[in-house]
Motif scaffolding. Structure first.
Motif, PDB file in Angstrom:
ATOM      1  N   ARG A   7      73.172  36.413  -1.099  1.00 27.63           N
ATOM      2  CA  ARG A   7      72.652  35.049  -1.152  1.00 27.63           C
ATOM      3  C   ARG A   7      73.110  34.249   0.063  1.00 27.63           C
ATOM      4  NH1 ARG A   7      73.759  33.536  -7.507  1.00 27.63           N
ATOM      5  NH2 ARG A   7      72.037  34.767  -8.396  1.00 27.63           N
ATOM      6  N   ARG A  10      71.062  35.270   3.062  1.00 26.67           N
ATOM      7  CA  ARG A  10      69.711  34.721   2.920  1.00 26.67           C
ATOM      8  C   ARG A  10      69.723  33.230   3.224  1.00 26.67           C
ATOM      9  NH1 ARG A  10      67.379  31.824  -1.136  1.00 26.67           N
ATOM     10  NH2 ARG A  10      65.128  32.077  -1.535  1.00 26.67           N
ATOM     11  N   SER A  11      70.700  32.515   2.684  1.00 31.63           N
ATOM     12  CA  SER A  11      70.786  31.071   2.905  1.00 31.63           C
ATOM     13  C   SER A  11      70.994  30.751   4.390  1.00 31.63           C
ATOM     14  CB  SER A  11      71.927  30.474   2.083  1.00 31.63           C
ATOM     15  OG  SER A  11      71.702  30.664   0.697  1.00 31.63           O
ATOM     16  N   THR A  48      66.382  40.962   2.594  1.00 24.02           N
ATOM     17  CA  THR A  48      66.898  39.604   2.791  1.00 24.02           C
ATOM     18  C   THR A  48      65.924  38.790   3.635  1.00 24.02           C
ATOM     19  OG1 THR A  48      69.203  40.327   2.637  1.00 24.02           O
ATOM     20  CG2 THR A  48      68.792  38.246   3.757  1.00 24.02           C
ATOM     21  N   SER A  51      62.934  37.788   1.511  1.00 25.01           N
ATOM     22  CA  SER A  51      63.313  36.724   0.585  1.00 25.01           C
ATOM     23  C   SER A  51      63.426  35.386   1.314  1.00 25.01           C
ATOM     24  CB  SER A  51      64.648  37.071  -0.078  1.00 25.01           C
ATOM     25  OG  SER A  51      65.058  36.052  -0.960  1.00 25.01           O
ATOM     26  N   ALA A  52      63.990  35.412   2.528  1.00 23.87           N
ATOM     27  CA  ALA A  52      64.121  34.175   3.313  1.00 23.87           C
ATOM     28  C   ALA A  52      62.750  33.628   3.708  1.00 23.87           C
ATOM     29  CB  ALA A  52      64.968  34.440   4.552  1.00 23.87           C
TER      30      ALA A  52
END
Length: 234
Positions: A7, A10-11, A48, A51-52
């Protein structure tokens, strides 16, 4: 623990891409690097990255489209651009000849800045003796392609040349506009400077996001059309 790390990465990726977009470093309409390039650049997995990108789309910072395609028609007949213009025109029954205007090292500085050194191939096409298009193709100056100015095209075909060099496109983008001819192109096309022609920019990339071909085509609007297809609304 690993989920939290995922996470975090990704953030971080979302935050950095968001900053670049809002700061204008990724301009409106500019194509983002491919998933592999982003994964390598930010040292994350492709999952990742996906997802981003999904999060950026949710925030309406980017737009992605699937199932959308466009093709060119010549005198009303569809042309399959994947096989190359010459073959597509021939298979469409068009009596079109191709004249090689030259092959040189180097090319558009903006193209080289983005994709690296290129070799530029300029060609003129005629139908029934009348010029109908000019095409300027930039190919990556790597391997055998770097020697094209001396060696020439394989079978007088860019498609055959790329295949021989092991360069295979898996996707890309295309932009269409209408622009006035400059004096040089107008003379080649037997037209008047300032006459409006279709300008198509087509970029083909391989699976790693590397350049296969960047081609700018000036097309006679009396003979060429563009057709866009997309999924029916549900």
């Amino acid at each position: 623990m690993s989920e939290q790390v995922g996470r975090s990465k990704r953030s971080q990726l979302v935050a950095e891409l968001t900053t670049d977009i809002r700061a204008g470093r990724l301009a409106h309409g500019e194509r983002l690097p491919g998933e592999n390039q982003l994964a390598t650049r930010y040292q994350v997995s492709r999952g990742t990255v996906r997802s981003a990108l999904a999060e950026l789309q949710r925030r309406e910072l980017i737009t992605t489209e699937s199932g959308v395609g466009s093709f060119v028609t010549f005198d009303g007949k569809p042309l399959d651009q994947q096989v190359g213009w010459a073959r597509a025109l021939a298979e469409g029954g068009a009596d079109v000849g191709t004249e090689l205007l030259g092959i040189v090292r180097g090319g558009d500085p903006a193209v080289e800045e983005r994709y690296g050194p290129v070799v530029t191939v300029r060609r003129l096409r005629r139908s029934e003796g009348q010029p109908v298009s000019i095409e300027v193709s930039a190919l990556p100056a790597v391997g055998a392609l770097a020697d094209l100015p001396a060696a020439g095209l394989v079978d007088d075909s860019i498609t055959a040349t790329l295949r021989s060099a092991g360069r295979e496109g898996t996707g890309g983008e295309q932009w269409i506009s209408v622009e006035p001819l400059d004096a040089t192109d107008a003379a080649l096309l037997d037209r008047t400077a300032g006459e409006l022609f279709l300008r198509a920019v087509r970029v083909t990339l391989d699976r790693d996001g590397a350049l296969v071909e960047h081609v700018v085509s000036l097309l006679d609007p009396q003979r060429f059309r563009f057709h866009l297809s997309f999924p029916a609304a549900r």
